[in-house]
Design a protein around this motif. Structure first.
Motif, PDB file in Angstrom:
ATOM      1  N   VAL A  16       0.838  -1.184   0.000  1.00 55.21           N
ATOM      2  CA  VAL A  16       0.000   0.000   0.000  1.00 55.21           C
ATOM      3  C   VAL A  16       0.875   1.236   0.000  1.00 55.21           C
ATOM      4  O   VAL A  16       1.738   1.393   0.842  1.00 55.21           O
ATOM      5  N   VAL A  17       0.639   2.119  -0.953  1.00 56.30           N
ATOM      6  CA  VAL A  17       1.441   3.319  -1.005  1.00 56.30           C
ATOM      7  C   VAL A  17       0.947   4.304   0.041  1.00 56.30           C
ATOM      8  O   VAL A  17      -0.243   4.531   0.198  1.00 56.30           O
ATOM      9  N   LEU A  18       1.877   4.848   0.799  1.00 53.17           N
ATOM     10  CA  LEU A  18       1.557   5.870   1.772  1.00 53.17           C
ATOM     11  C   LEU A  18       1.744   7.238   1.132  1.00 53.17           C
ATOM     12  O   LEU A  18       1.970   7.342  -0.072  1.00 53.17           O
ATOM     13  N   ALA A  25       7.850   8.015   6.530  1.00 50.71           N
ATOM     14  CA  ALA A  25       8.704   6.903   6.116  1.00 50.71           C
ATOM     15  C   ALA A  25       8.933   5.891   7.224  1.00 50.71           C
ATOM     16  O   ALA A  25       9.356   4.785   6.962  1.00 50.71           O
ATOM     17  N   GLU A  26       8.659   6.281   8.494  1.00 54.56           N
ATOM     18  CA  GLU A  26       8.892   5.335   9.571  1.00 54.56           C
ATOM     19  C   GLU A  26       7.813   4.259   9.655  1.00 54.56           C
ATOM     20  O   GLU A  26       7.970   3.277  10.359  1.00 54.56           O
ATOM     21  N   LEU A  27       6.728   4.438   8.930  1.00 47.62           N
ATOM     22  CA  LEU A  27       5.730   3.385   8.879  1.00 47.62           C
ATOM     23  C   LEU A  27       6.332   2.138   8.246  1.00 47.62           C
ATOM     24  O   LEU A  27       7.292   2.228   7.489  1.00 47.62           O
ATOM     25  N   VAL A  28       5.763   0.985   8.548  1.00 47.48           N
ATOM     26  CA  VAL A  28       6.340  -0.285   8.116  1.00 47.48           C
ATOM     27  C   VAL A  28       6.715  -0.206   6.642  1.00 47.48           C
ATOM     28  O   VAL A  28       5.886  -0.363   5.759  1.00 47.48           O
ATOM     29  N   GLU A  29       7.973   0.047   6.362  1.00 51.69           N
ATOM     30  CA  GLU A  29       8.382   0.390   5.002  1.00 51.69           C
ATOM     31  C   GLU A  29       9.063  -0.773   4.309  1.00 51.69           C
ATOM     32  O   GLU A  29       9.917  -1.445   4.881  1.00 51.69           O
ATOM     33  N   GLY A  31      10.561  -0.307   1.251  1.00 52.96           N
ATOM     34  CA  GLY A  31      11.774   0.265   0.658  1.00 52.96           C
ATOM     35  C   GLY A  31      11.631   0.468  -0.827  1.00 52.96           C
ATOM     36  O   GLY A  31      10.990  -0.299  -1.526  1.00 52.96           O
ATOM     37  N   ALA A  32      12.243   1.515  -1.341  1.00 51.07           N
ATOM     38  CA  ALA A  32      12.115   1.850  -2.759  1.00 51.07           C
ATOM     39  C   ALA A  32      12.703   0.780  -3.660  1.00 51.07           C
ATOM     40  O   ALA A  32      12.293   0.620  -4.797  1.00 51.07           O
ATOM     41  N   GLN A  33      13.693   0.033  -3.150  1.00 50.15           N
ATOM     42  CA  GLN A  33      14.290  -0.988  -3.999  1.00 50.15           C
ATOM     43  C   GLN A  33      13.290  -2.085  -4.327  1.00 50.15           C
ATOM     44  O   GLN A  33      13.439  -2.796  -5.310  1.00 50.15           O
ATOM     45  N   ARG A  34      12.235  -2.217  -3.517  1.00 53.71           N
ATOM     46  CA  ARG A  34      11.210  -3.204  -3.799  1.00 53.71           C
ATOM     47  C   ARG A  34      10.119  -2.639  -4.702  1.00 53.71           C
ATOM     48  O   ARG A  34       9.351  -3.364  -5.297  1.00 53.71           O
ATOM     49  N   ALA A  35      10.000  -1.326  -4.718  1.00 51.78           N
ATOM     50  CA  ALA A  35       8.958  -0.676  -5.504  1.00 51.78           C
ATOM     51  C   ALA A  35       9.527  -0.289  -6.858  1.00 51.78           C
ATOM     52  O   ALA A  35       9.984   0.815  -7.066  1.00 51.78           O
ATOM     53  N   ARG A  36       9.517  -1.191  -7.786  1.00 45.46           N
ATOM     54  CA  ARG A  36      10.206  -0.964  -9.053  1.00 45.46           C
ATOM     55  C   ARG A  36       9.433  -0.015  -9.951  1.00 45.46           C
ATOM     56  O   ARG A  36       9.741   1.158 -10.023  1.00 45.46           O
ATOM     57  N   SER A 104       6.952   5.835   0.221  1.00 47.27           N
ATOM     58  CA  SER A 104       7.064   4.838   1.279  1.00 47.27           C
ATOM     59  C   SER A 104       5.929   3.846   1.096  1.00 47.27           C
ATOM     60  O   SER A 104       4.806   4.214   0.779  1.00 47.27           O
ATOM     61  N   TRP A 105       6.225   2.575   1.338  1.00 44.73           N
ATOM     62  CA  TRP A 105       5.235   1.532   1.101  1.00 44.73           C
ATOM     63  C   TRP A 105       5.056   0.704   2.366  1.00 44.73           C
ATOM     64  O   TRP A 105       6.028   0.325   3.017  1.00 44.73           O
ATOM     65  N   TRP A 106       3.816   0.419   2.678  1.00 48.15           N
ATOM     66  CA  TRP A 106       3.514  -0.481   3.780  1.00 48.15           C
ATOM     67  C   TRP A 106       3.212  -1.852   3.211  1.00 48.15           C
ATOM     68  O   TRP A 106       2.395  -1.990   2.307  1.00 48.15           O
ATOM     69  N   ARG A 107       3.891  -2.852   3.750  1.00 50.58           N
ATOM     70  CA  ARG A 107       3.654  -4.210   3.266  1.00 50.58           C
ATOM     71  C   ARG A 107       2.353  -4.717   3.848  1.00 50.58           C
ATOM     72  O   ARG A 107       2.231  -4.920   5.045  1.00 50.58           O
TER      73      ARG A 107
END
Length: 306
Positions: A16-18, A25-29, A31-36, A104-107
């Protein structure tokens, strides 16, 4: 179909994109390397995001709860949806990819295995008529004022007949049952025109899956399902085609009954019209409706395109 390992949609399933703000960014992130990046067409992305933005800025739009935090719908629309909408609208994929990488992305997987099942929306086409004839004899009913007073056994048995509640008449009895699950359809009338129908609530009784009842009774045909483009379970359809007298019997064992109304365009979700290749069905008790998501498969399914 082409492989689509990455896709943004405007409902939620995997990541889920925040909001596009370092402060969150401190939310359960993940990481950008996973968000291609998104690899589907940008026109559909812009279309879906445009519809979503319009819904989120409505005065009655509910806040979104993501990663344990509540975000006002209008705030999410302004800080997250609008930047992606503008990037997609530009037609510049590099701009979209660059923006995704800053987010930032929440898994969001609720499962320990992080394996989720994707399900597609489907709007079937069935043959029908606005008047009852020898060919078209199986009704879809409008919602009556006292809808909770009837279960499906009573309705299929004729409890609503003669009250002018028939919306449209279908050619095949199993189509009427299958649309109880599908929830919408394009009804092809005798002149070739289409009459779109969608759900208008139900009778409030509990739901039981008729196909599962057949399976439990050992009555589903063995072997692979017969090929069909018609709605419903192909094996259940084959059984009821061979045993039409059993349709009412099994239908009555599912007391839940769905009513229908005419709609502008068949095929809609909780938030309204869907966008092909972009809309996903979700459990709103787990994921907030209206969230943007980025998905990727863990592996390709055998025989599938990944």
């Amino acid at each position: 179909m082409p492989r689509r390992p990455w896709m943004i949609a405007f409902l939620l399933l995997s990541f889920v994109v925040l909001q596009v703000r370092p402060a969150l960014a401190e939310l359960v992130e993940v990481g950008a390397q996973r968000a291609r990046c998104d690899d589907f067409d940008l026109d559909s992305l812009a279309s879906g995001l445009g519809r979503l933005h319009g819904l989120l800025v409505l005065p009655h739009a509910k806040p979104l709860s993501i990663g344990g935090r509540s975000i006002a719908a209008a705030t999410y629309a302004q800080r997250t949806v609008l930047p992606l909408l503008e990037a997609a609208g530009s037609g510049d994929r590099q701009r979209v990819c660059a923006l995704i990488a800053t987010m930032s992305w929440w898994r969001g997987s609720p499962l320990a295995t992080n394996k989720l099942l994707f399900s597609a929306y489907y709007t079937p086409i069935v043959d029908g008529s606005l008047t009852k004839t020898a060919r078209f004899r199986y009704p879809l009913y409008r919602r009556p004022p006292n809808a909770t007073s009837y279960d499906s056994g009573q309705i299929v048995g004729g409890a609503l007949e003669g009250r002018g509640l028939e919306l449209v008449w279908l050619e095949e009895p199993y189509d009427a049952l299958a649309l109880q699950v599908e929830g919408s359809a394009q009804v092809r009338l005798p002149d070739g025109s289409m009459f779109a129908v969608g759900t208008d609530g139900h009778n409030g009784h509990p739901y039981t899956n008729v196909s599962k009842l057949l399976a439990a009774d050992g009555r589903l045909p063995k072997g692979p399902p017969p090929p069909t483009t018609k709605p419903g379970n192909p094996k259940a359809r084959a059984f009821f085609a061979a045993h039409p007298e059993q349709l009412r019997v099994y239908w009555a064992r599912n007391p839940h009954y769905v009513f229908f109304k005419r709609v502008q365009g068949a095929g809609g979700g909780k938030l309204g019209m869907l966008t092909g290749g972009r809309s996903l069905a979700v459990d709103p008790t787990v994921y907030p409706l209206g969230s943007i998501i980025l998905t990727r498969p863990l592996r390709a399914f055998p025989g599938g395109d990944g």
